[in-house]
Design a protein around this motif. Structure first.
Motif, PDB file in Angstrom:
ATOM      1  N   ASN A 164      30.727  15.585  32.837  1.00 58.16           N
ATOM      2  CA  ASN A 164      30.087  15.465  33.874  1.00 58.16           C
ATOM      3  C   ASN A 164      30.137  14.374  34.679  1.00 58.16           C
ATOM      4  OD1 ASN A 164      28.602  18.172  33.250  1.00 58.16           O
ATOM      5  ND2 ASN A 164      27.571  16.968  31.615  1.00 58.16           N
ATOM      6  N   SER A 165      30.318  14.611  36.084  1.00 55.87           N
ATOM      7  CA  SER A 165      30.619  13.344  36.710  1.00 55.87           C
ATOM      8  C   SER A 165      29.876  13.553  38.052  1.00 55.87           C
ATOM      9  CB  SER A 165      31.898  13.209  37.189  1.00 55.87           C
ATOM     10  OG  SER A 165      32.299  12.333  38.152  1.00 55.87           O
ATOM     11  N   GLY A 166      28.735  12.496  38.192  1.00 56.69           N
ATOM     12  CA  GLY A 166      27.750  12.443  39.256  1.00 56.69           C
ATOM     13  C   GLY A 166      27.950  10.915  39.783  1.00 56.69           C
ATOM     14  N   GLY A 167      28.965  10.511  39.206  1.00 58.42           N
ATOM     15  CA  GLY A 167      29.078   8.812  39.661  1.00 58.42           C
ATOM     16  C   GLY A 167      30.258   8.562  40.630  1.00 58.42           C
ATOM     17  N   ALA A 168      31.341   7.997  40.061  1.00 60.04           N
ATOM     18  CA  ALA A 168      32.555   7.441  41.006  1.00 60.04           C
ATOM     19  C   ALA A 168      33.128   8.777  41.436  1.00 60.04           C
ATOM     20  CB  ALA A 168      33.553   6.878  39.959  1.00 60.04           C
ATOM     21  N   LEU A 169      32.922  10.112  40.793  1.00 65.15           N
ATOM     22  CA  LEU A 169      33.420  11.075  41.498  1.00 65.15           C
ATOM     23  C   LEU A 169      32.588  12.057  42.245  1.00 65.15           C
ATOM     24  CD1 LEU A 169      36.164  12.068  39.042  1.00 65.15           C
ATOM     25  CD2 LEU A 169      36.428  10.776  41.108  1.00 65.15           C
ATOM     26  N   GLY A 170      31.328  11.793  42.290  1.00 65.53           N
ATOM     27  CA  GLY A 170      30.173  12.466  42.650  1.00 65.53           C
ATOM     28  C   GLY A 170      28.734  11.697  42.630  1.00 65.53           C
ATOM     29  N   GLY A 171      27.724  12.564  42.635  1.00 63.32           N
ATOM     30  CA  GLY A 171      26.288  11.984  42.682  1.00 63.32           C
ATOM     31  C   GLY A 171      25.739  12.678  43.902  1.00 63.32           C
ATOM     32  N   ALA A 172      24.322  12.131  44.177  1.00 61.02           N
ATOM     33  CA  ALA A 172      23.357  12.496  45.007  1.00 61.02           C
ATOM     34  C   ALA A 172      23.307  11.093  46.112  1.00 61.02           C
ATOM     35  CB  ALA A 172      22.058  13.015  44.374  1.00 61.02           C
ATOM     36  N   LEU A 173      23.181  11.611  47.311  1.00 61.87           N
ATOM     37  CA  LEU A 173      22.709  10.444  48.382  1.00 61.87           C
ATOM     38  C   LEU A 173      21.860  10.965  49.075  1.00 61.87           C
ATOM     39  CD1 LEU A 173      23.383   7.564  49.612  1.00 61.87           C
ATOM     40  CD2 LEU A 173      25.242   8.971  50.934  1.00 61.87           C
ATOM     41  N   GLY A 174      20.685  10.385  49.355  1.00 58.70           N
ATOM     42  CA  GLY A 174      19.566  10.753  50.335  1.00 58.70           C
ATOM     43  C   GLY A 174      19.403   9.385  51.237  1.00 58.70           C
ATOM     44  N   ILE A 175      19.387   9.531  52.530  1.00 58.63           N
ATOM     45  CA  ILE A 175      19.335   8.378  53.485  1.00 58.63           C
ATOM     46  C   ILE A 175      18.070   8.938  54.610  1.00 58.63           C
ATOM     47  CG2 ILE A 175      20.152   6.839  55.245  1.00 58.63           C
ATOM     48  CD1 ILE A 175      22.650   7.017  53.584  1.00 58.63           C
ATOM     49  N   GLY A 176      17.159   8.370  54.595  1.00 60.78           N
ATOM     50  CA  GLY A 176      16.194   8.479  55.823  1.00 60.78           C
ATOM     51  C   GLY A 176      16.080   7.321  56.644  1.00 60.78           C
ATOM     52  N   LEU A 177      16.825   7.346  57.579  1.00 61.15           N
ATOM     53  CA  LEU A 177      16.849   6.163  58.467  1.00 61.15           C
ATOM     54  C   LEU A 177      15.581   5.439  58.854  1.00 61.15           C
ATOM     55  CD1 LEU A 177      19.893   6.880  60.949  1.00 61.15           C
ATOM     56  CD2 LEU A 177      19.954   5.714  58.633  1.00 61.15           C
ATOM     57  N   GLY A 178      14.430   6.076  59.109  1.00 60.78           N
ATOM     58  CA  GLY A 178      13.321   5.796  59.677  1.00 60.78           C
ATOM     59  C   GLY A 178      12.250   6.280  58.634  1.00 60.78           C
ATOM     60  N   GLY A 179      12.522   6.770  57.719  1.00 61.50           N
ATOM     61  CA  GLY A 179      11.461   7.103  56.704  1.00 61.50           C
ATOM     62  C   GLY A 179      11.695   7.096  55.078  1.00 61.50           C
TER      63      GLY A 179
END
Length: 273
Positions: A210-225
């Motif tokens: 299972n790859s969620g690191g170098a080849l995958g993963g989850a990214l969530g960015i709330g620029l103001g929150g």
């Protein structure tokens, strides 16, 4: 049925190679809220058998029964979402492999493998951390069952927004099934013709990456929150690997002029990033 080879070797093989490769992607963009999702579901459920049942089989040289199953699943899923207020991205993968692989002699069969000359090359595995596949040679009878399952998952999710960004990956891999090699309720060779070697071998190899690191993963960015990213992997293995000799009340005898081997080898490997 009666099968006789007066001058050679009898070989019986059932071979299966199942492969699934898929890619699922989702992209969403909006001025306010953007939601993107991708999902992959893969199922492999095969029965692979080689057997002699209620038959009389005689080989002047050697007899080889092989049931061999190789199953390979690769799933790549990903999402990208971008919203002015809310961005949500999610990827879900479910893989289920449930295979039955058997090589056997059963039901009052009568088998003679004289091993009069020559050898056969059969599958073998090194008893080490890698379970390296190799071969061996023998004269006589070989009953071999082998099952290999390999699952490779890449899951990626990215969510971007001015306020809330949420990225989530979930992958579930479930591997079940049975691998068996056996001689049951059957006569092998005789007191007057003991043959050579008798080998009964079962092998099972399971690998999950299972790859969620170098080849995958989850990214969530709330620029103001708020930004939230999460990855969950669940791996479940429940396999049975057996090699055996058994009989009922009538006492069918097994003779060998050299050696008898009954062995079962199971190996599981998990790699999660």
């Amino acid at each position: 049925a009666t099968v006789t080879s007066t001058g050679g070797t009898i070989t019986m093989k059932a071979l299966s190679e199942a492969a699934i490769f898929n890619v699922a992607a989702g992209v969403a963009g909006a001025g306010a809220a953007a939601i993107a999702g991708s999902a992959s579901a893969n199922v492999v459920n095969n029965t692979v058998e080689t057997y002699i049942s209620a038959a009389t089989v005689t080989a002047d040289k050697n007899l080889y029964l092989l049931a061999d199953s190789e199953n390979d699943v690769t799933a790549i899923v990903g999402t990208i979402s971008a919203g002015g207020a809310v961005g949500v991205g999610g990827a879900v993968v479910v893989n289920q492999l449930s295979n039955t692989t058997r090589a056997y002699i059963d039901a009052d069969a009568t088998v003679v493998a004289k091993g009069s000359s020559g050898t056969i090359t059969i599958k073998d595995w090194t008893d080490n951390a890698d379970g390296t596949e190799t071969t061996e040679t023998l004269s006589g009878l070989a009953v071999v069952a082998s099952n290999e399952d390999e699952v490779f998952v890449i899951a990626a999710a990215a969510a971007l927004s001015g306020a809330k960004g949420i990225g989530l990956n979930v992958a579930v891999n479930r591997i079940t099934g049975t691998t068996e090699a056996f001689i049951r309720d059957s006569k092998i060779n005789s007191s007057g013709n003991r043959g050579k070697s008798v080998k009964v071998k079962a092998h099972s190899d399971t690998e999950i990456t299972n790859s969620g690191g170098a080849l995958g993963g989850a990214l969530g960015i709330g620029l103001g929150g708020t930004g939230v990213g999460a990855t969950v992997f669940v791996d479940l293995i429940d396999r049975t690997t057996r090699a055996f000799i058994s009989d009922d009340a009538d006492l069918d005898e097994i003779f060998s002029g050299e050696s008898v081997e009954v062995s079962a080898f199971s190996r599981e490997e998990f790699d999660t990033f």
